[in-house]
Structures are given as structure tokens and as C-alpha cells.
Design an enzyme around this catalytic site. Structure first.
Site, PDB file in Angstrom:
ATOM      1  CG  ASP A 170       7.046  19.966   2.427  1.00  0.00           C
ATOM      2  OD1 ASP A 170       7.487  18.932   3.137  1.00  0.00           O
ATOM      3  OD2 ASP A 170       6.847  19.964   1.267  1.00  0.00           O
ATOM      4  CG  HIS A 186       7.273  16.812  -1.185  1.00  0.00           C
ATOM      5  ND1 HIS A 186       7.028  17.432   0.250  1.00  0.00           N
ATOM      6  CD2 HIS A 186       6.998  15.580  -0.989  1.00  0.00           C
ATOM      7  CE1 HIS A 186       6.674  16.298   1.115  1.00  0.00           C
ATOM      8  NE2 HIS A 186       6.855  15.239   0.068  1.00  0.00           N
ATOM      9  CB  ILE A 225      -0.359  13.033  -2.758  1.00  0.00           C
ATOM     10  CG1 ILE A 225      -1.583  14.056  -2.499  1.00  0.00           C
ATOM     11  CG2 ILE A 225       0.177  12.583  -1.453  1.00  0.00           C
ATOM     12  CD1 ILE A 225      -2.513  13.444  -1.695  1.00  0.00           C
TER      13      ILE A 225
HETATM   14  N1  LIG Z   1       3.118  14.645  -1.286  1.00  0.00           N
HETATM   15  C1  LIG Z   1       3.612  14.239  -0.103  1.00  0.00           C
HETATM   16  O1  LIG Z   1       3.745  15.176   0.804  1.00  0.00           O
HETATM   17  C2  LIG Z   1       3.351  12.831   0.257  1.00  0.00           C
HETATM   18  C3  LIG Z   1       3.410  12.653   1.912  1.00  0.00           C
HETATM   19  C4  LIG Z   1       3.083  11.265   2.033  1.00  0.00           C
HETATM   20  C5  LIG Z   1       3.384  10.135   1.292  1.00  0.00           C
HETATM   21  N2  LIG Z   1       3.367  10.569  -0.069  1.00  0.00           N
HETATM   22  C6  LIG Z   1       3.407   9.467  -1.024  1.00  0.00           C
HETATM   23  O2  LIG Z   1       2.081   9.098  -1.327  1.00  0.00           O
HETATM   24  C7  LIG Z   1       2.014   7.881  -1.851  1.00  0.00           C
HETATM   25  C8  LIG Z   1       0.961   6.782  -1.269  1.00  0.00           C
HETATM   26  O3  LIG Z   1       1.391   6.666   0.175  1.00  0.00           O
HETATM   27  P1  LIG Z   1       0.576   5.701   1.259  1.00  0.00           P
HETATM   28  O4  LIG Z   1       1.137   5.912   2.313  1.00  0.00           O
HETATM   29  O5  LIG Z   1      -0.785   5.875   1.025  1.00  0.00           O
HETATM   30  O6  LIG Z   1       0.887   4.270   0.419  1.00  0.00           O
HETATM   31  P2  LIG Z   1      -0.067   2.954   0.573  1.00  0.00           P
HETATM   32  O7  LIG Z   1       0.714   1.887  -0.063  1.00  0.00           O
HETATM   33  O8  LIG Z   1      -0.516   2.785   1.858  1.00  0.00           O
HETATM   34  O9  LIG Z   1      -1.346   3.247  -0.460  1.00  0.00           O
HETATM   35  C9  LIG Z   1      -1.203   3.524  -1.881  1.00  0.00           C
HETATM   36  C10 LIG Z   1      -2.519   2.936  -2.422  1.00  0.00           C
HETATM   37  O10 LIG Z   1      -2.317   3.092  -3.791  1.00  0.00           O
HETATM   38  C11 LIG Z   1      -2.827   2.060  -4.485  1.00  0.00           C
HETATM   39  N3  LIG Z   1      -2.486   1.881  -5.778  1.00  0.00           N
HETATM   40  C12 LIG Z   1      -1.234   1.433  -6.231  1.00  0.00           C
HETATM   41  N4  LIG Z   1      -1.248   1.547  -7.840  1.00  0.00           N
HETATM   42  C13 LIG Z   1      -2.184   1.946  -8.086  1.00  0.00           C
HETATM   43  C14 LIG Z   1      -2.630   2.294  -9.404  1.00  0.00           C
HETATM   44  N5  LIG Z   1      -2.331   1.987 -10.403  1.00  0.00           N
HETATM   45  N6  LIG Z   1      -4.194   3.143  -9.421  1.00  0.00           N
HETATM   46  C15 LIG Z   1      -4.752   3.219  -8.408  1.00  0.00           C
HETATM   47  N7  LIG Z   1      -4.178   2.837  -6.840  1.00  0.00           N
HETATM   48  C16 LIG Z   1      -3.029   2.237  -6.825  1.00  0.00           C
HETATM   49  C17 LIG Z   1      -2.384   0.737  -3.514  1.00  0.00           C
HETATM   50  O11 LIG Z   1      -3.401  -0.163  -3.859  1.00  0.00           O
HETATM   51  C18 LIG Z   1      -2.661   1.571  -2.252  1.00  0.00           C
HETATM   52  O12 LIG Z   1      -4.158   1.369  -1.797  1.00  0.00           O
HETATM   53  C19 LIG Z   1       3.585   7.264  -1.724  1.00  0.00           C
HETATM   54  O13 LIG Z   1       4.188   7.450  -2.997  1.00  0.00           O
HETATM   55  C20 LIG Z   1       4.184   8.317  -0.689  1.00  0.00           C
HETATM   56  O14 LIG Z   1       5.589   8.465  -0.795  1.00  0.00           O
HETATM   57  C21 LIG Z   1       3.573  11.853  -0.504  1.00  0.00           C
HETATM   58  O1  LIG Z   2       8.820  11.086   3.418  1.00  0.00           O
HETATM   59  C1  LIG Z   2       7.825  10.572   2.387  1.00  0.00           C
HETATM   60  O2  LIG Z   2       8.490   9.481   1.797  1.00  0.00           O
HETATM   61  C2  LIG Z   2       6.543  10.770   2.378  1.00  0.00           C
HETATM   62  C3  LIG Z   2       6.173  12.306   2.317  1.00  0.00           C
HETATM   63  O3  LIG Z   2       6.930  12.964   1.127  1.00  0.00           O
HETATM   64  C4  LIG Z   2       6.452  12.995   3.414  1.00  0.00           C
HETATM   65  O4  LIG Z   2       7.240  14.228   3.195  1.00  0.00           O
HETATM   66  O5  LIG Z   2       6.301  12.670   4.590  1.00  0.00           O
END
Ligand SMILES: NC(=O)c1ccc[n+]([C@@H]2O[C@H](COP(=O)([O-])OP(=O)(O)OC[C@H]3O[C@@H](n4cnc5c(N)ncnc54)[C@H](O)[C@@H]3O)[C@@H](O)[C@H]2O)c1
Ligand SMILES: O=C(O)C[C@H](O)C(=O)O
Length: 512
Positions: free
Chosen positions: A339, A366, A306
Site C-alpha cells: 500500500d 489492508h 502476506i
Molecule cells: N498482503 C498483500 O499486500 C498481498 C498482496 C498480494 C497478494 N496477497 C495474498 O498473497 C497470497 C498468495 O498470492 P499468490 O499470488 O502468490 O498466490 P499463488 O496461488 O500464486 O501462490 C500461493 C502458493 O501458496 C502455496 N500454498 C497453498 N497452501 C499452502 C500451504 N498449506 N503451505 C504452504 N504453501 C501453500 C501454493 O502451493 C502456491 O504455491 C494470496 O492470499 C493473496 O491474496 C497479499
Molecule cells: O488485491 C488483492 O487481492 C491482493 C493484494 O491484497 C493487493 O493489494 O494487491
């Protein structure tokens, strides 16, 4: 334990006297696994002839009414009973029918196949056994992605829950041997799922949603901090899985040993004004170190990435796994489910369609323009004006930014992402359990285009990607074809950036 591929289940005879407050209606039905919420099956209506013991665990809701009555233990079905609180996930639904136990994969997240409940609207149901007919018309795709239209069907003549009814399931289902004769499916919670980054904005709600799955036996939560409290909290939910917490790199190996699915939402999220690629410098290293541990401890697991930028973090993971000699391209997935979830929602809103009906394949990658919804392939078939196509495409591509801006510095999508990731986990578990028709869009190693990684619909099986569905890219519109060409340079650059990063890291490690 054994596996059966086809079940013919006798419908449990349910009788609903006139005093039952719920009237069947014409509309969309949805399968809910009541046992996720109900520790014991509800008793029958007062005059029901069915014995409580024969009552099943599955609740089917039909019609668009106002609330789902939660069947209280002793008074369910009495007209005089005040409406109990609605089920948390399905406000807006009222009518409830009880059917035999479900396939294990059907759980109340909207990850469910839908079907028409088409019954004689004039029928007054005084006895379910006599006066109503219900015909289930399976849809070819539910919100859970493309479902083969034959996967669920039942057709009943004069009785919709009478003894003559049958439910045919064409899903592989784990059953306990003793349940066979009673034709009762007992979902077996037997899969271990690890969430890395479990204390974060995505990790916490994702943990909750996975905790609700009847397929999961162990939910392993890992983070570098704050995970103990999350695990203690989740562990009080009375669902089958055991919750375990692991903090910091020293406990990572124990977290990963023996898991079936690893989900990685670890990393930093965007703030307004940032692109996903701006997260590369921090998240690339996080993903690298976590994947190294995955390679060492559970190389056979399905890996769901993710952490952004997904367009680069997946190639990084592939390279690390190659360096460790355990790369299986069929089991490495970039999670692009959000998406699809967004595309389905926005299209349904725009065209006035029922949400559960809509399925839009989203291909490419993405990030920004690499997210390409193939609106021309929307099911059910629907036409869009050029203006609608442009507006919807842009909205789907910018939906992440829409959330980032609305959160104004407090992060990016977490709740919808957790929902989407839970759907992908559930699909993976269904595939592992042998469900023969699980389809999801995901960013994987691919030969669909000249790019080495590409998101498209894939068929999932026990061993991961069984096939990549190429038909979605056939016969696309001129608009889509030109958007596809336009996204390739950016996606290519992101892939190369990830690969280069992994190679440099390897070089640096070798020179130490
Ligand atoms: N693929 C998608 O569609 C999608 C959608 C939303 C967010 N994301 C991505 O997901 C990621 C997380 O988003 P979030 O809102 O949960 O962030 P967040 O900061 O709320 O949570 C991230 C977590 O990861 C932990 N973390 C950091 N380094 C780590 C490590 N080495 N090992 C284990 N855990 C670790 C942190 O302690 C934290 O708890 C971001 O990179 C964001 O861009 C992707
Ligand atoms: O937009 C972002 O940074 C988080 C995630 O990839 C999303 O599509 O919501």
C-alpha cells in the site's frame, strides 16, 4: 565478530581521466551495491592513479541519463568502449561514481536512502581528486521508509573522491575484525529467511529478490508442491545465500528451525469480483497450520504475513501463537508495504515528483476502505486539491482490485507484492543487524486506536516493533479523520472474525 555503530571511512581515491565517458551531473544519487552484480570490483579508468586493490565495491549513480554502463573487467571507463548492457534494475541511470563499500543494507532494490549529488555543474572531471566538489545532502526518508536524516552524510570540499573525503555512516554494521583497520565494511550474510508458499506467484519473485540480499545466508523455500525446481533455479545465482527446498508438512519443521524471518505468502489469491474476505475460508486454515509450525519451531522469528485477508489472518496468527504460549506482538507483522509502495508511486506520478523522494504513510488495514493513505503527511510536503485527495485515496484503496481485474482471473498482484515484501524483509534484517533507524508501515497489534490491530508506521529494532509512531495520526485533515472513523467498523469486524476462527479451531481441537 563485533559491531560498530559509527564508521568514518576514508574515501577511496578515484581518478577519472578526461577519457572517461561519464560526467557527474546535478541530480539524485542512489546507492547501489555493485557487488551484488559484480564478482570483483571494476578496475579504474586507464589513467587512474588509484590501484585496483583500493577500489571499492559501491557504485553510486547520479543524474538522470540513459543507462548504467556495466563496468566490464578490462575496459571500464574507456571512451572507445561501446556501452555495455545496463544493470537490470536501473535502466535510465548513467553516471557512476565509486565509493567505499556500502553498509550491508544497501542493495539494489530501490530500498535505499537517496541523497543529492550537488556538484559544480561546470566542472570537467579530469581528475576526481582535484576539480569537483560533491556534497551529499541526505534526505529524511528514502524509499526504504523513513530514514533519519543523519543516517548517511558525507561532505567533501575540493575533492569529491579525494583523500580528504570521508563518509560517515551512523549505521550498525557487521564487520570482520580484520577489516576494521582498512575501514572496509564487509556485509555479513548471516540471516536465515524462510518463505512459506515459495512456489507461488509471489513466492517465486520474492525468493529471487531475497536471494539478492547480501544479508541472507540461507534462503529456505517451502511449499506443498513444485518448490524443488524453484530452489534449483534460484540456487544458480551467485549471491551469498544457500538455497534450500522443503516440500510438504513433513519437511516444514526442518525448514523453520533456526530462521530469523518467516515470510508467509501461502494461500489462494483473488479472482475478479471477489473481495479479500472471500479468501478467508481457505486461507485462514492455511495460515493457522503454518503458524502452528512457526510456534513450534521458530517462535523467536519475525513473522511476516502476506496471505489475505491480512486484516483477519494476522489476528488468527496472534491467537494461535497465544494458544501455543509464544505470542510476541512485537514480532508479528501484517505486510501492508504494498500500500505504501503504491501510494508513493501514484503520488509521485500525480504531482510530478521524483519517485525516490516520496513517502506516504498508509494506516488502518489492508482491504478496501481500511487502507487509508495519509496524503497530508506525504513527504516531501505537498498539497492536494480535494479532488486529487479523493482520486488518489480511491486509487490506492482499489489498486489491488485494479491488478486483479487486469489479470482477468490469473491471480492478483505478485511482482509488486514481491518487491514490497522484499523491502519489508530487508528492513527487518537491517533492524536485526542493529540499524538504529528503520521505519515501516505495517499491520500490528496496536494501541494507536481502540482497535487491537492497526497498520501504522512503526520503528523496527532487533526485537521487532520498538515503537509505534503516533504522530502520523496527529493533525490529519478532516477528510482523513472521517475516513479513519469510517474504516473502523469493517476493520473491527475482520479482526473479530479472525479471532473467532482461531477460538473455534481451538474448541474443536479440544473436543476431539
Ligand atoms: N498482503 C498483500 O499486500 C498481498 C498482496 C498480494 C497478494 N496477497 C495474498 O498473497 C497470497 C498468495 O498470492 P499468490 O499470488 O502468490 O498466490 P499463488 O496461488 O500464486 O501462490 C500461493 C502458493 O501458496 C502455496 N500454498 C497453498 N497452501 C499452502 C500451504 N498449506 N503451505 C504452504 N504453501 C501453500 C501454493 O502451493 C502456491 O504455491 C494470496 O492470499 C493473496 O491474496 C497479499
Ligand atoms: O488485491 C488483492 O487481492 C491482493 C493484494 O491484497 C493487493 O493489494 O494487491
Amino acid at each position: 565478530m563485533f559491531i560498530i555503530r559509527t564508521l568514518m571511512l576514508e574515501m577511496t581515491p578515484i581518478v577519472r581521466p578526461k577519457t572517461c565517458p561519464m560526467k557527474p551531473t546535478r541530480g539524485i544519487g542512489q546507492w547501489l551495491v555493485a557487488h551484488s552484480f559484480l564478482p570483483t570490483p571494476p578496475p579504474p579508468c586507464p589513467s587512474a592513479k588509484a590501484s585496483a586493490a583500493a577500489l571499492p565495491y559501491l557504485v553510486v549513480t547520479a543524474g538522470a541519463a540513459t543507462s548504467i554502463p556495466r563496468p566490464p573487467p578490462s575496459s571500464w571507463g574507456r571512451a572507445s568502449t561501446p556501452p555495455p548492457p545496463p544493470f537490470p534494475f536501473f535502466p535510465g541511470l548513467r553516471d557512476i561514481l565509486l565509493l567505499p563499500p556500502p553498509r550491508p543494507s544497501l542493495w539494489p532494490l530501490g530500498l535505499l536512502p537517496s541523497f543529492e549529488l550537488d556538484m559544480a555543474s561546470s566542472a570537467t572531471i579530469s581528475s576526481v581528486g582535484a576539480q569537483a566538489a560533491l556534497v551529499s545532502k541526505p534526505r529524511n526518508h528514502g524509499i526504504s521508509g523513513l530514514k533519519a536524516s543523519s543516517s548517511i552524510s558525507f561532505e567533501l570540499g575540493s575533492s569529491f573522491l579525494g583523500k580528504t573525503g570521508s563518509l560517515r555512516e551512523s549505521v550498525t554494521t557487521r564487520v570482520a575484525p580484520k577489516a576494521k583497520s582498512a575501514a572496509r565494511i564487509l556485509p555479513e550474510a548471516s540471516y536465515k529467511v524462510a518463505v512459506l508458499g515459495a512456489a507461488g506467484g509471489i513466492g517465486q519473485p520474492l525468493g529471487l529478490l531475497i536471494k539478492m540480499s547480501p544479508l541472507v545466508s540461507e534462503l529456505r523455500l517451502y511449499d506443498i508442491a513444485n518448490v524443488k525446481g524453484v530452489a534449483a533455479d534460484l540456487s544458480h545465482c551467485n549471491t551469498p545465500s544457500q538455497v534450500m527446498d522443503f516440500t510438504g508438512p513433513a519437511e516444514l519443521a526442518s525448514c523453520l528451525k533456526g530462521v530469523d524471518v518467516v515470510v508467509i505468502p501461502a494461500g489462494v489469491p483473488r479472482k475478479p469480483g471477489m473481495t479479500r474476505d472471500d479468501l478467508f475460508n481457505i486461507n485462514a486454515g492455511i495460515v493457522k497450520s503454518l503458524i502452528e509450525a512457526v510456534a513450534d519451531n521458530c517462535p523467536e522469528a519475525f513473522i511476516h504475513i502476506i496471505s489475505n485477508p491480512v486484516n483477519s489472518t494476522v489476528p488468527i496468527a496472534a491467537e494461535i501463537l497465544k494458544q501455543k504460549g509464544v505470542y510476541n506482538p512485537k514480532k508479528l507483522f501484517g505486510v501492508s508495504t504494498l500500500d505504501v509502495v503504491r501510494a508513493n508511486t501514484f503520488v509521485a506520478q500525480k504531482k510530478g515528483l521524483k519517485l525516490i523522494d516520496v513517502d506516504v504513510p498508509v494506516v488502518g488495514g489492508h482491504a478496501g476502505i481500511t487502507i487509508l493513505p495519509l496524503l497530508s503527511k506525504t513527504r516531501p510536503s505537498v498539497t492536494f486539491t480535494d479532488e486529487e485527495t479523493e482520486q488518489l485515496t480511491k486509487r490506492i484503496q482499489n489498486a489491488g482490485t485494479e491488478v486483479v481485474e487486469a489479470k482477468a482471473g490469473a491471480g492478483s498482484a505478485t511482482l509488486s507484492m514481491a518487491y514490497a515484501a522484499a523491502r519489508f524483509v530487508e528492513s527487518s534484517l537491517r533492524a536485526l543487524a542493529g540499524d538504529p533507524d528503520v521505519y515501516e508501515c505495517t499491520y500490528v497489534q496496536s494501541e494507536l486506536t481502540e482497535l487491537p490491530f492497526f497498520a501504522s508506521r512503526v520503528k523496527l529494532g532487533k526485537n521487532g516493533v520498538e515503537s509505534i509512531i503516533s504522530s502520523d495520526l496527529e493533525g490529519i485533515t478532516e477528510y482523513e479523520a472521517s475516513a479513519l472513523e469510517a474504516l473502523k467498523p469493517e476493520l473491527k469486524a475482520s479482526i473479530e472474525k479472525g479471532i473467532e476462527f482461531a477460538h473455534k479451531q481451538q474448541g474443536a481441537a479440544a473436543s476431539v
